[in-house]
Write an enzyme that holds these catalytic residues in place. Sequence first.
Site, mmCIF file in Angstrom:
data_model
loop_
_atom_site.group_PDB
_atom_site.id
_atom_site.type_symbol
_atom_site.label_atom_id
_atom_site.label_comp_id
_atom_site.label_asym_id
_atom_site.label_seq_id
_atom_site.Cartn_x
_atom_site.Cartn_y
_atom_site.Cartn_z
ATOM 1 N N HIS A 50 6.184 50.737 -8.368
ATOM 2 C CA HIS A 50 7.369 51.167 -9.110
ATOM 3 C C HIS A 50 7.888 50.043 -10.012
ATOM 4 O O HIS A 50 8.413 49.043 -9.525
ATOM 5 C CB HIS A 50 8.445 51.583 -8.092
ATOM 6 C CG HIS A 50 9.705 52.075 -8.695
ATOM 7 N ND1 HIS A 50 10.922 51.438 -8.513
ATOM 8 C CD2 HIS A 50 9.957 53.153 -9.470
ATOM 9 C CE1 HIS A 50 11.866 52.108 -9.134
ATOM 10 N NE2 HIS A 50 11.316 53.148 -9.728
ATOM 11 N N HIS A 92 13.469 51.164 -18.077
ATOM 12 C CA HIS A 92 13.984 52.355 -17.404
ATOM 13 C C HIS A 92 15.283 52.860 -18.017
ATOM 14 O O HIS A 92 15.404 54.019 -18.389
ATOM 15 C CB HIS A 92 14.205 52.066 -15.919
ATOM 16 C CG HIS A 92 14.732 53.235 -15.159
ATOM 17 N ND1 HIS A 92 16.091 53.508 -15.051
ATOM 18 C CD2 HIS A 92 14.102 54.224 -14.473
ATOM 19 C CE1 HIS A 92 16.267 54.606 -14.352
ATOM 20 N NE2 HIS A 92 15.076 55.060 -13.979
#
Length: 302
Positions: A50, A92
């Site tokens: 991640h 992100h």
Amino acid sequence: MKRPLLYLLWMCLLAAASCSPEEERIPAAGYAQQEKPAALPEDRFLTIAHRGASAYLPEHTLPAYALAVEMGADYIELDLRMTKDGRLAVIHDNDLERIGGTRGQVSDKTMDELRNLSPGPAFNEENPELAQTSYEQLSIPELRDVLIRFGTAVNYYIELKAPPEGGGMEEAVIGELERYGITEKSGQHDLPPVILQSFSEKSLVRLHKMRPEIPLIQLYSFKENADLSTEDLKYLQSYASGIGIPAASAHAGFIEKVEGWELDVHVFTVNEEQDILRLIRMGADGVFTDRPDVAGRISSSE
């Protein structure tokens, strides 16, 4: 005569709007003649790094991805956002406060402006035991920076964040993957070289039409126990290879139901050993984790 002509014109405009393909789902039966979604490997639990090995190094940076590869991650995960000048930044958040320490949004900045921002200070502040002054020299990368650095030696799991209408982001992502040969060869373990994911159903449908051989993952943000209707699952089968759900919403009954439709279930974001083990035994097909070393060790021992 003016009122009837205006009336007819108005009715025509209403009819055209009601038939727009962007306004509603195309029935799954409409894809019957298209290729089926790509299959994901059976009987294999995937460790998806991640934002790289982001528990140990600043997220979405080249060192974080390099460490994830060293730790044996099956995939490195990238979040992509389009910049003001139409390039693909690996980041992100759209808001730059957390990562860049400044006001503004990715969509209002050029890629060159983003390169002047560093995720290092934020990481150092949040992780004083791991802090290094050198991290402040790290910058926000562009997709092509990651592809040039790692090439076909790794596998990529890429999320399209807030793709704009019109398909420009989808075309840009596919163009970059093709330019660097990523769609042609797997980096390791005979896995698909790239998996694409998004919360946008329309974006994934466009991607499936463009490159049906690339596995696609439909993301969901369930707040409680995950659930999907038979109609939803039937439609998913027409373009997606699986789904991604939050860890807090995962349960065995749902995973069994989804996999009955030949769809994989990947769970985010899972870092604790007992949680990873629980999801493996629950039947999940993979996890997104900031700690790929932990997930890899647990999955290999099961």
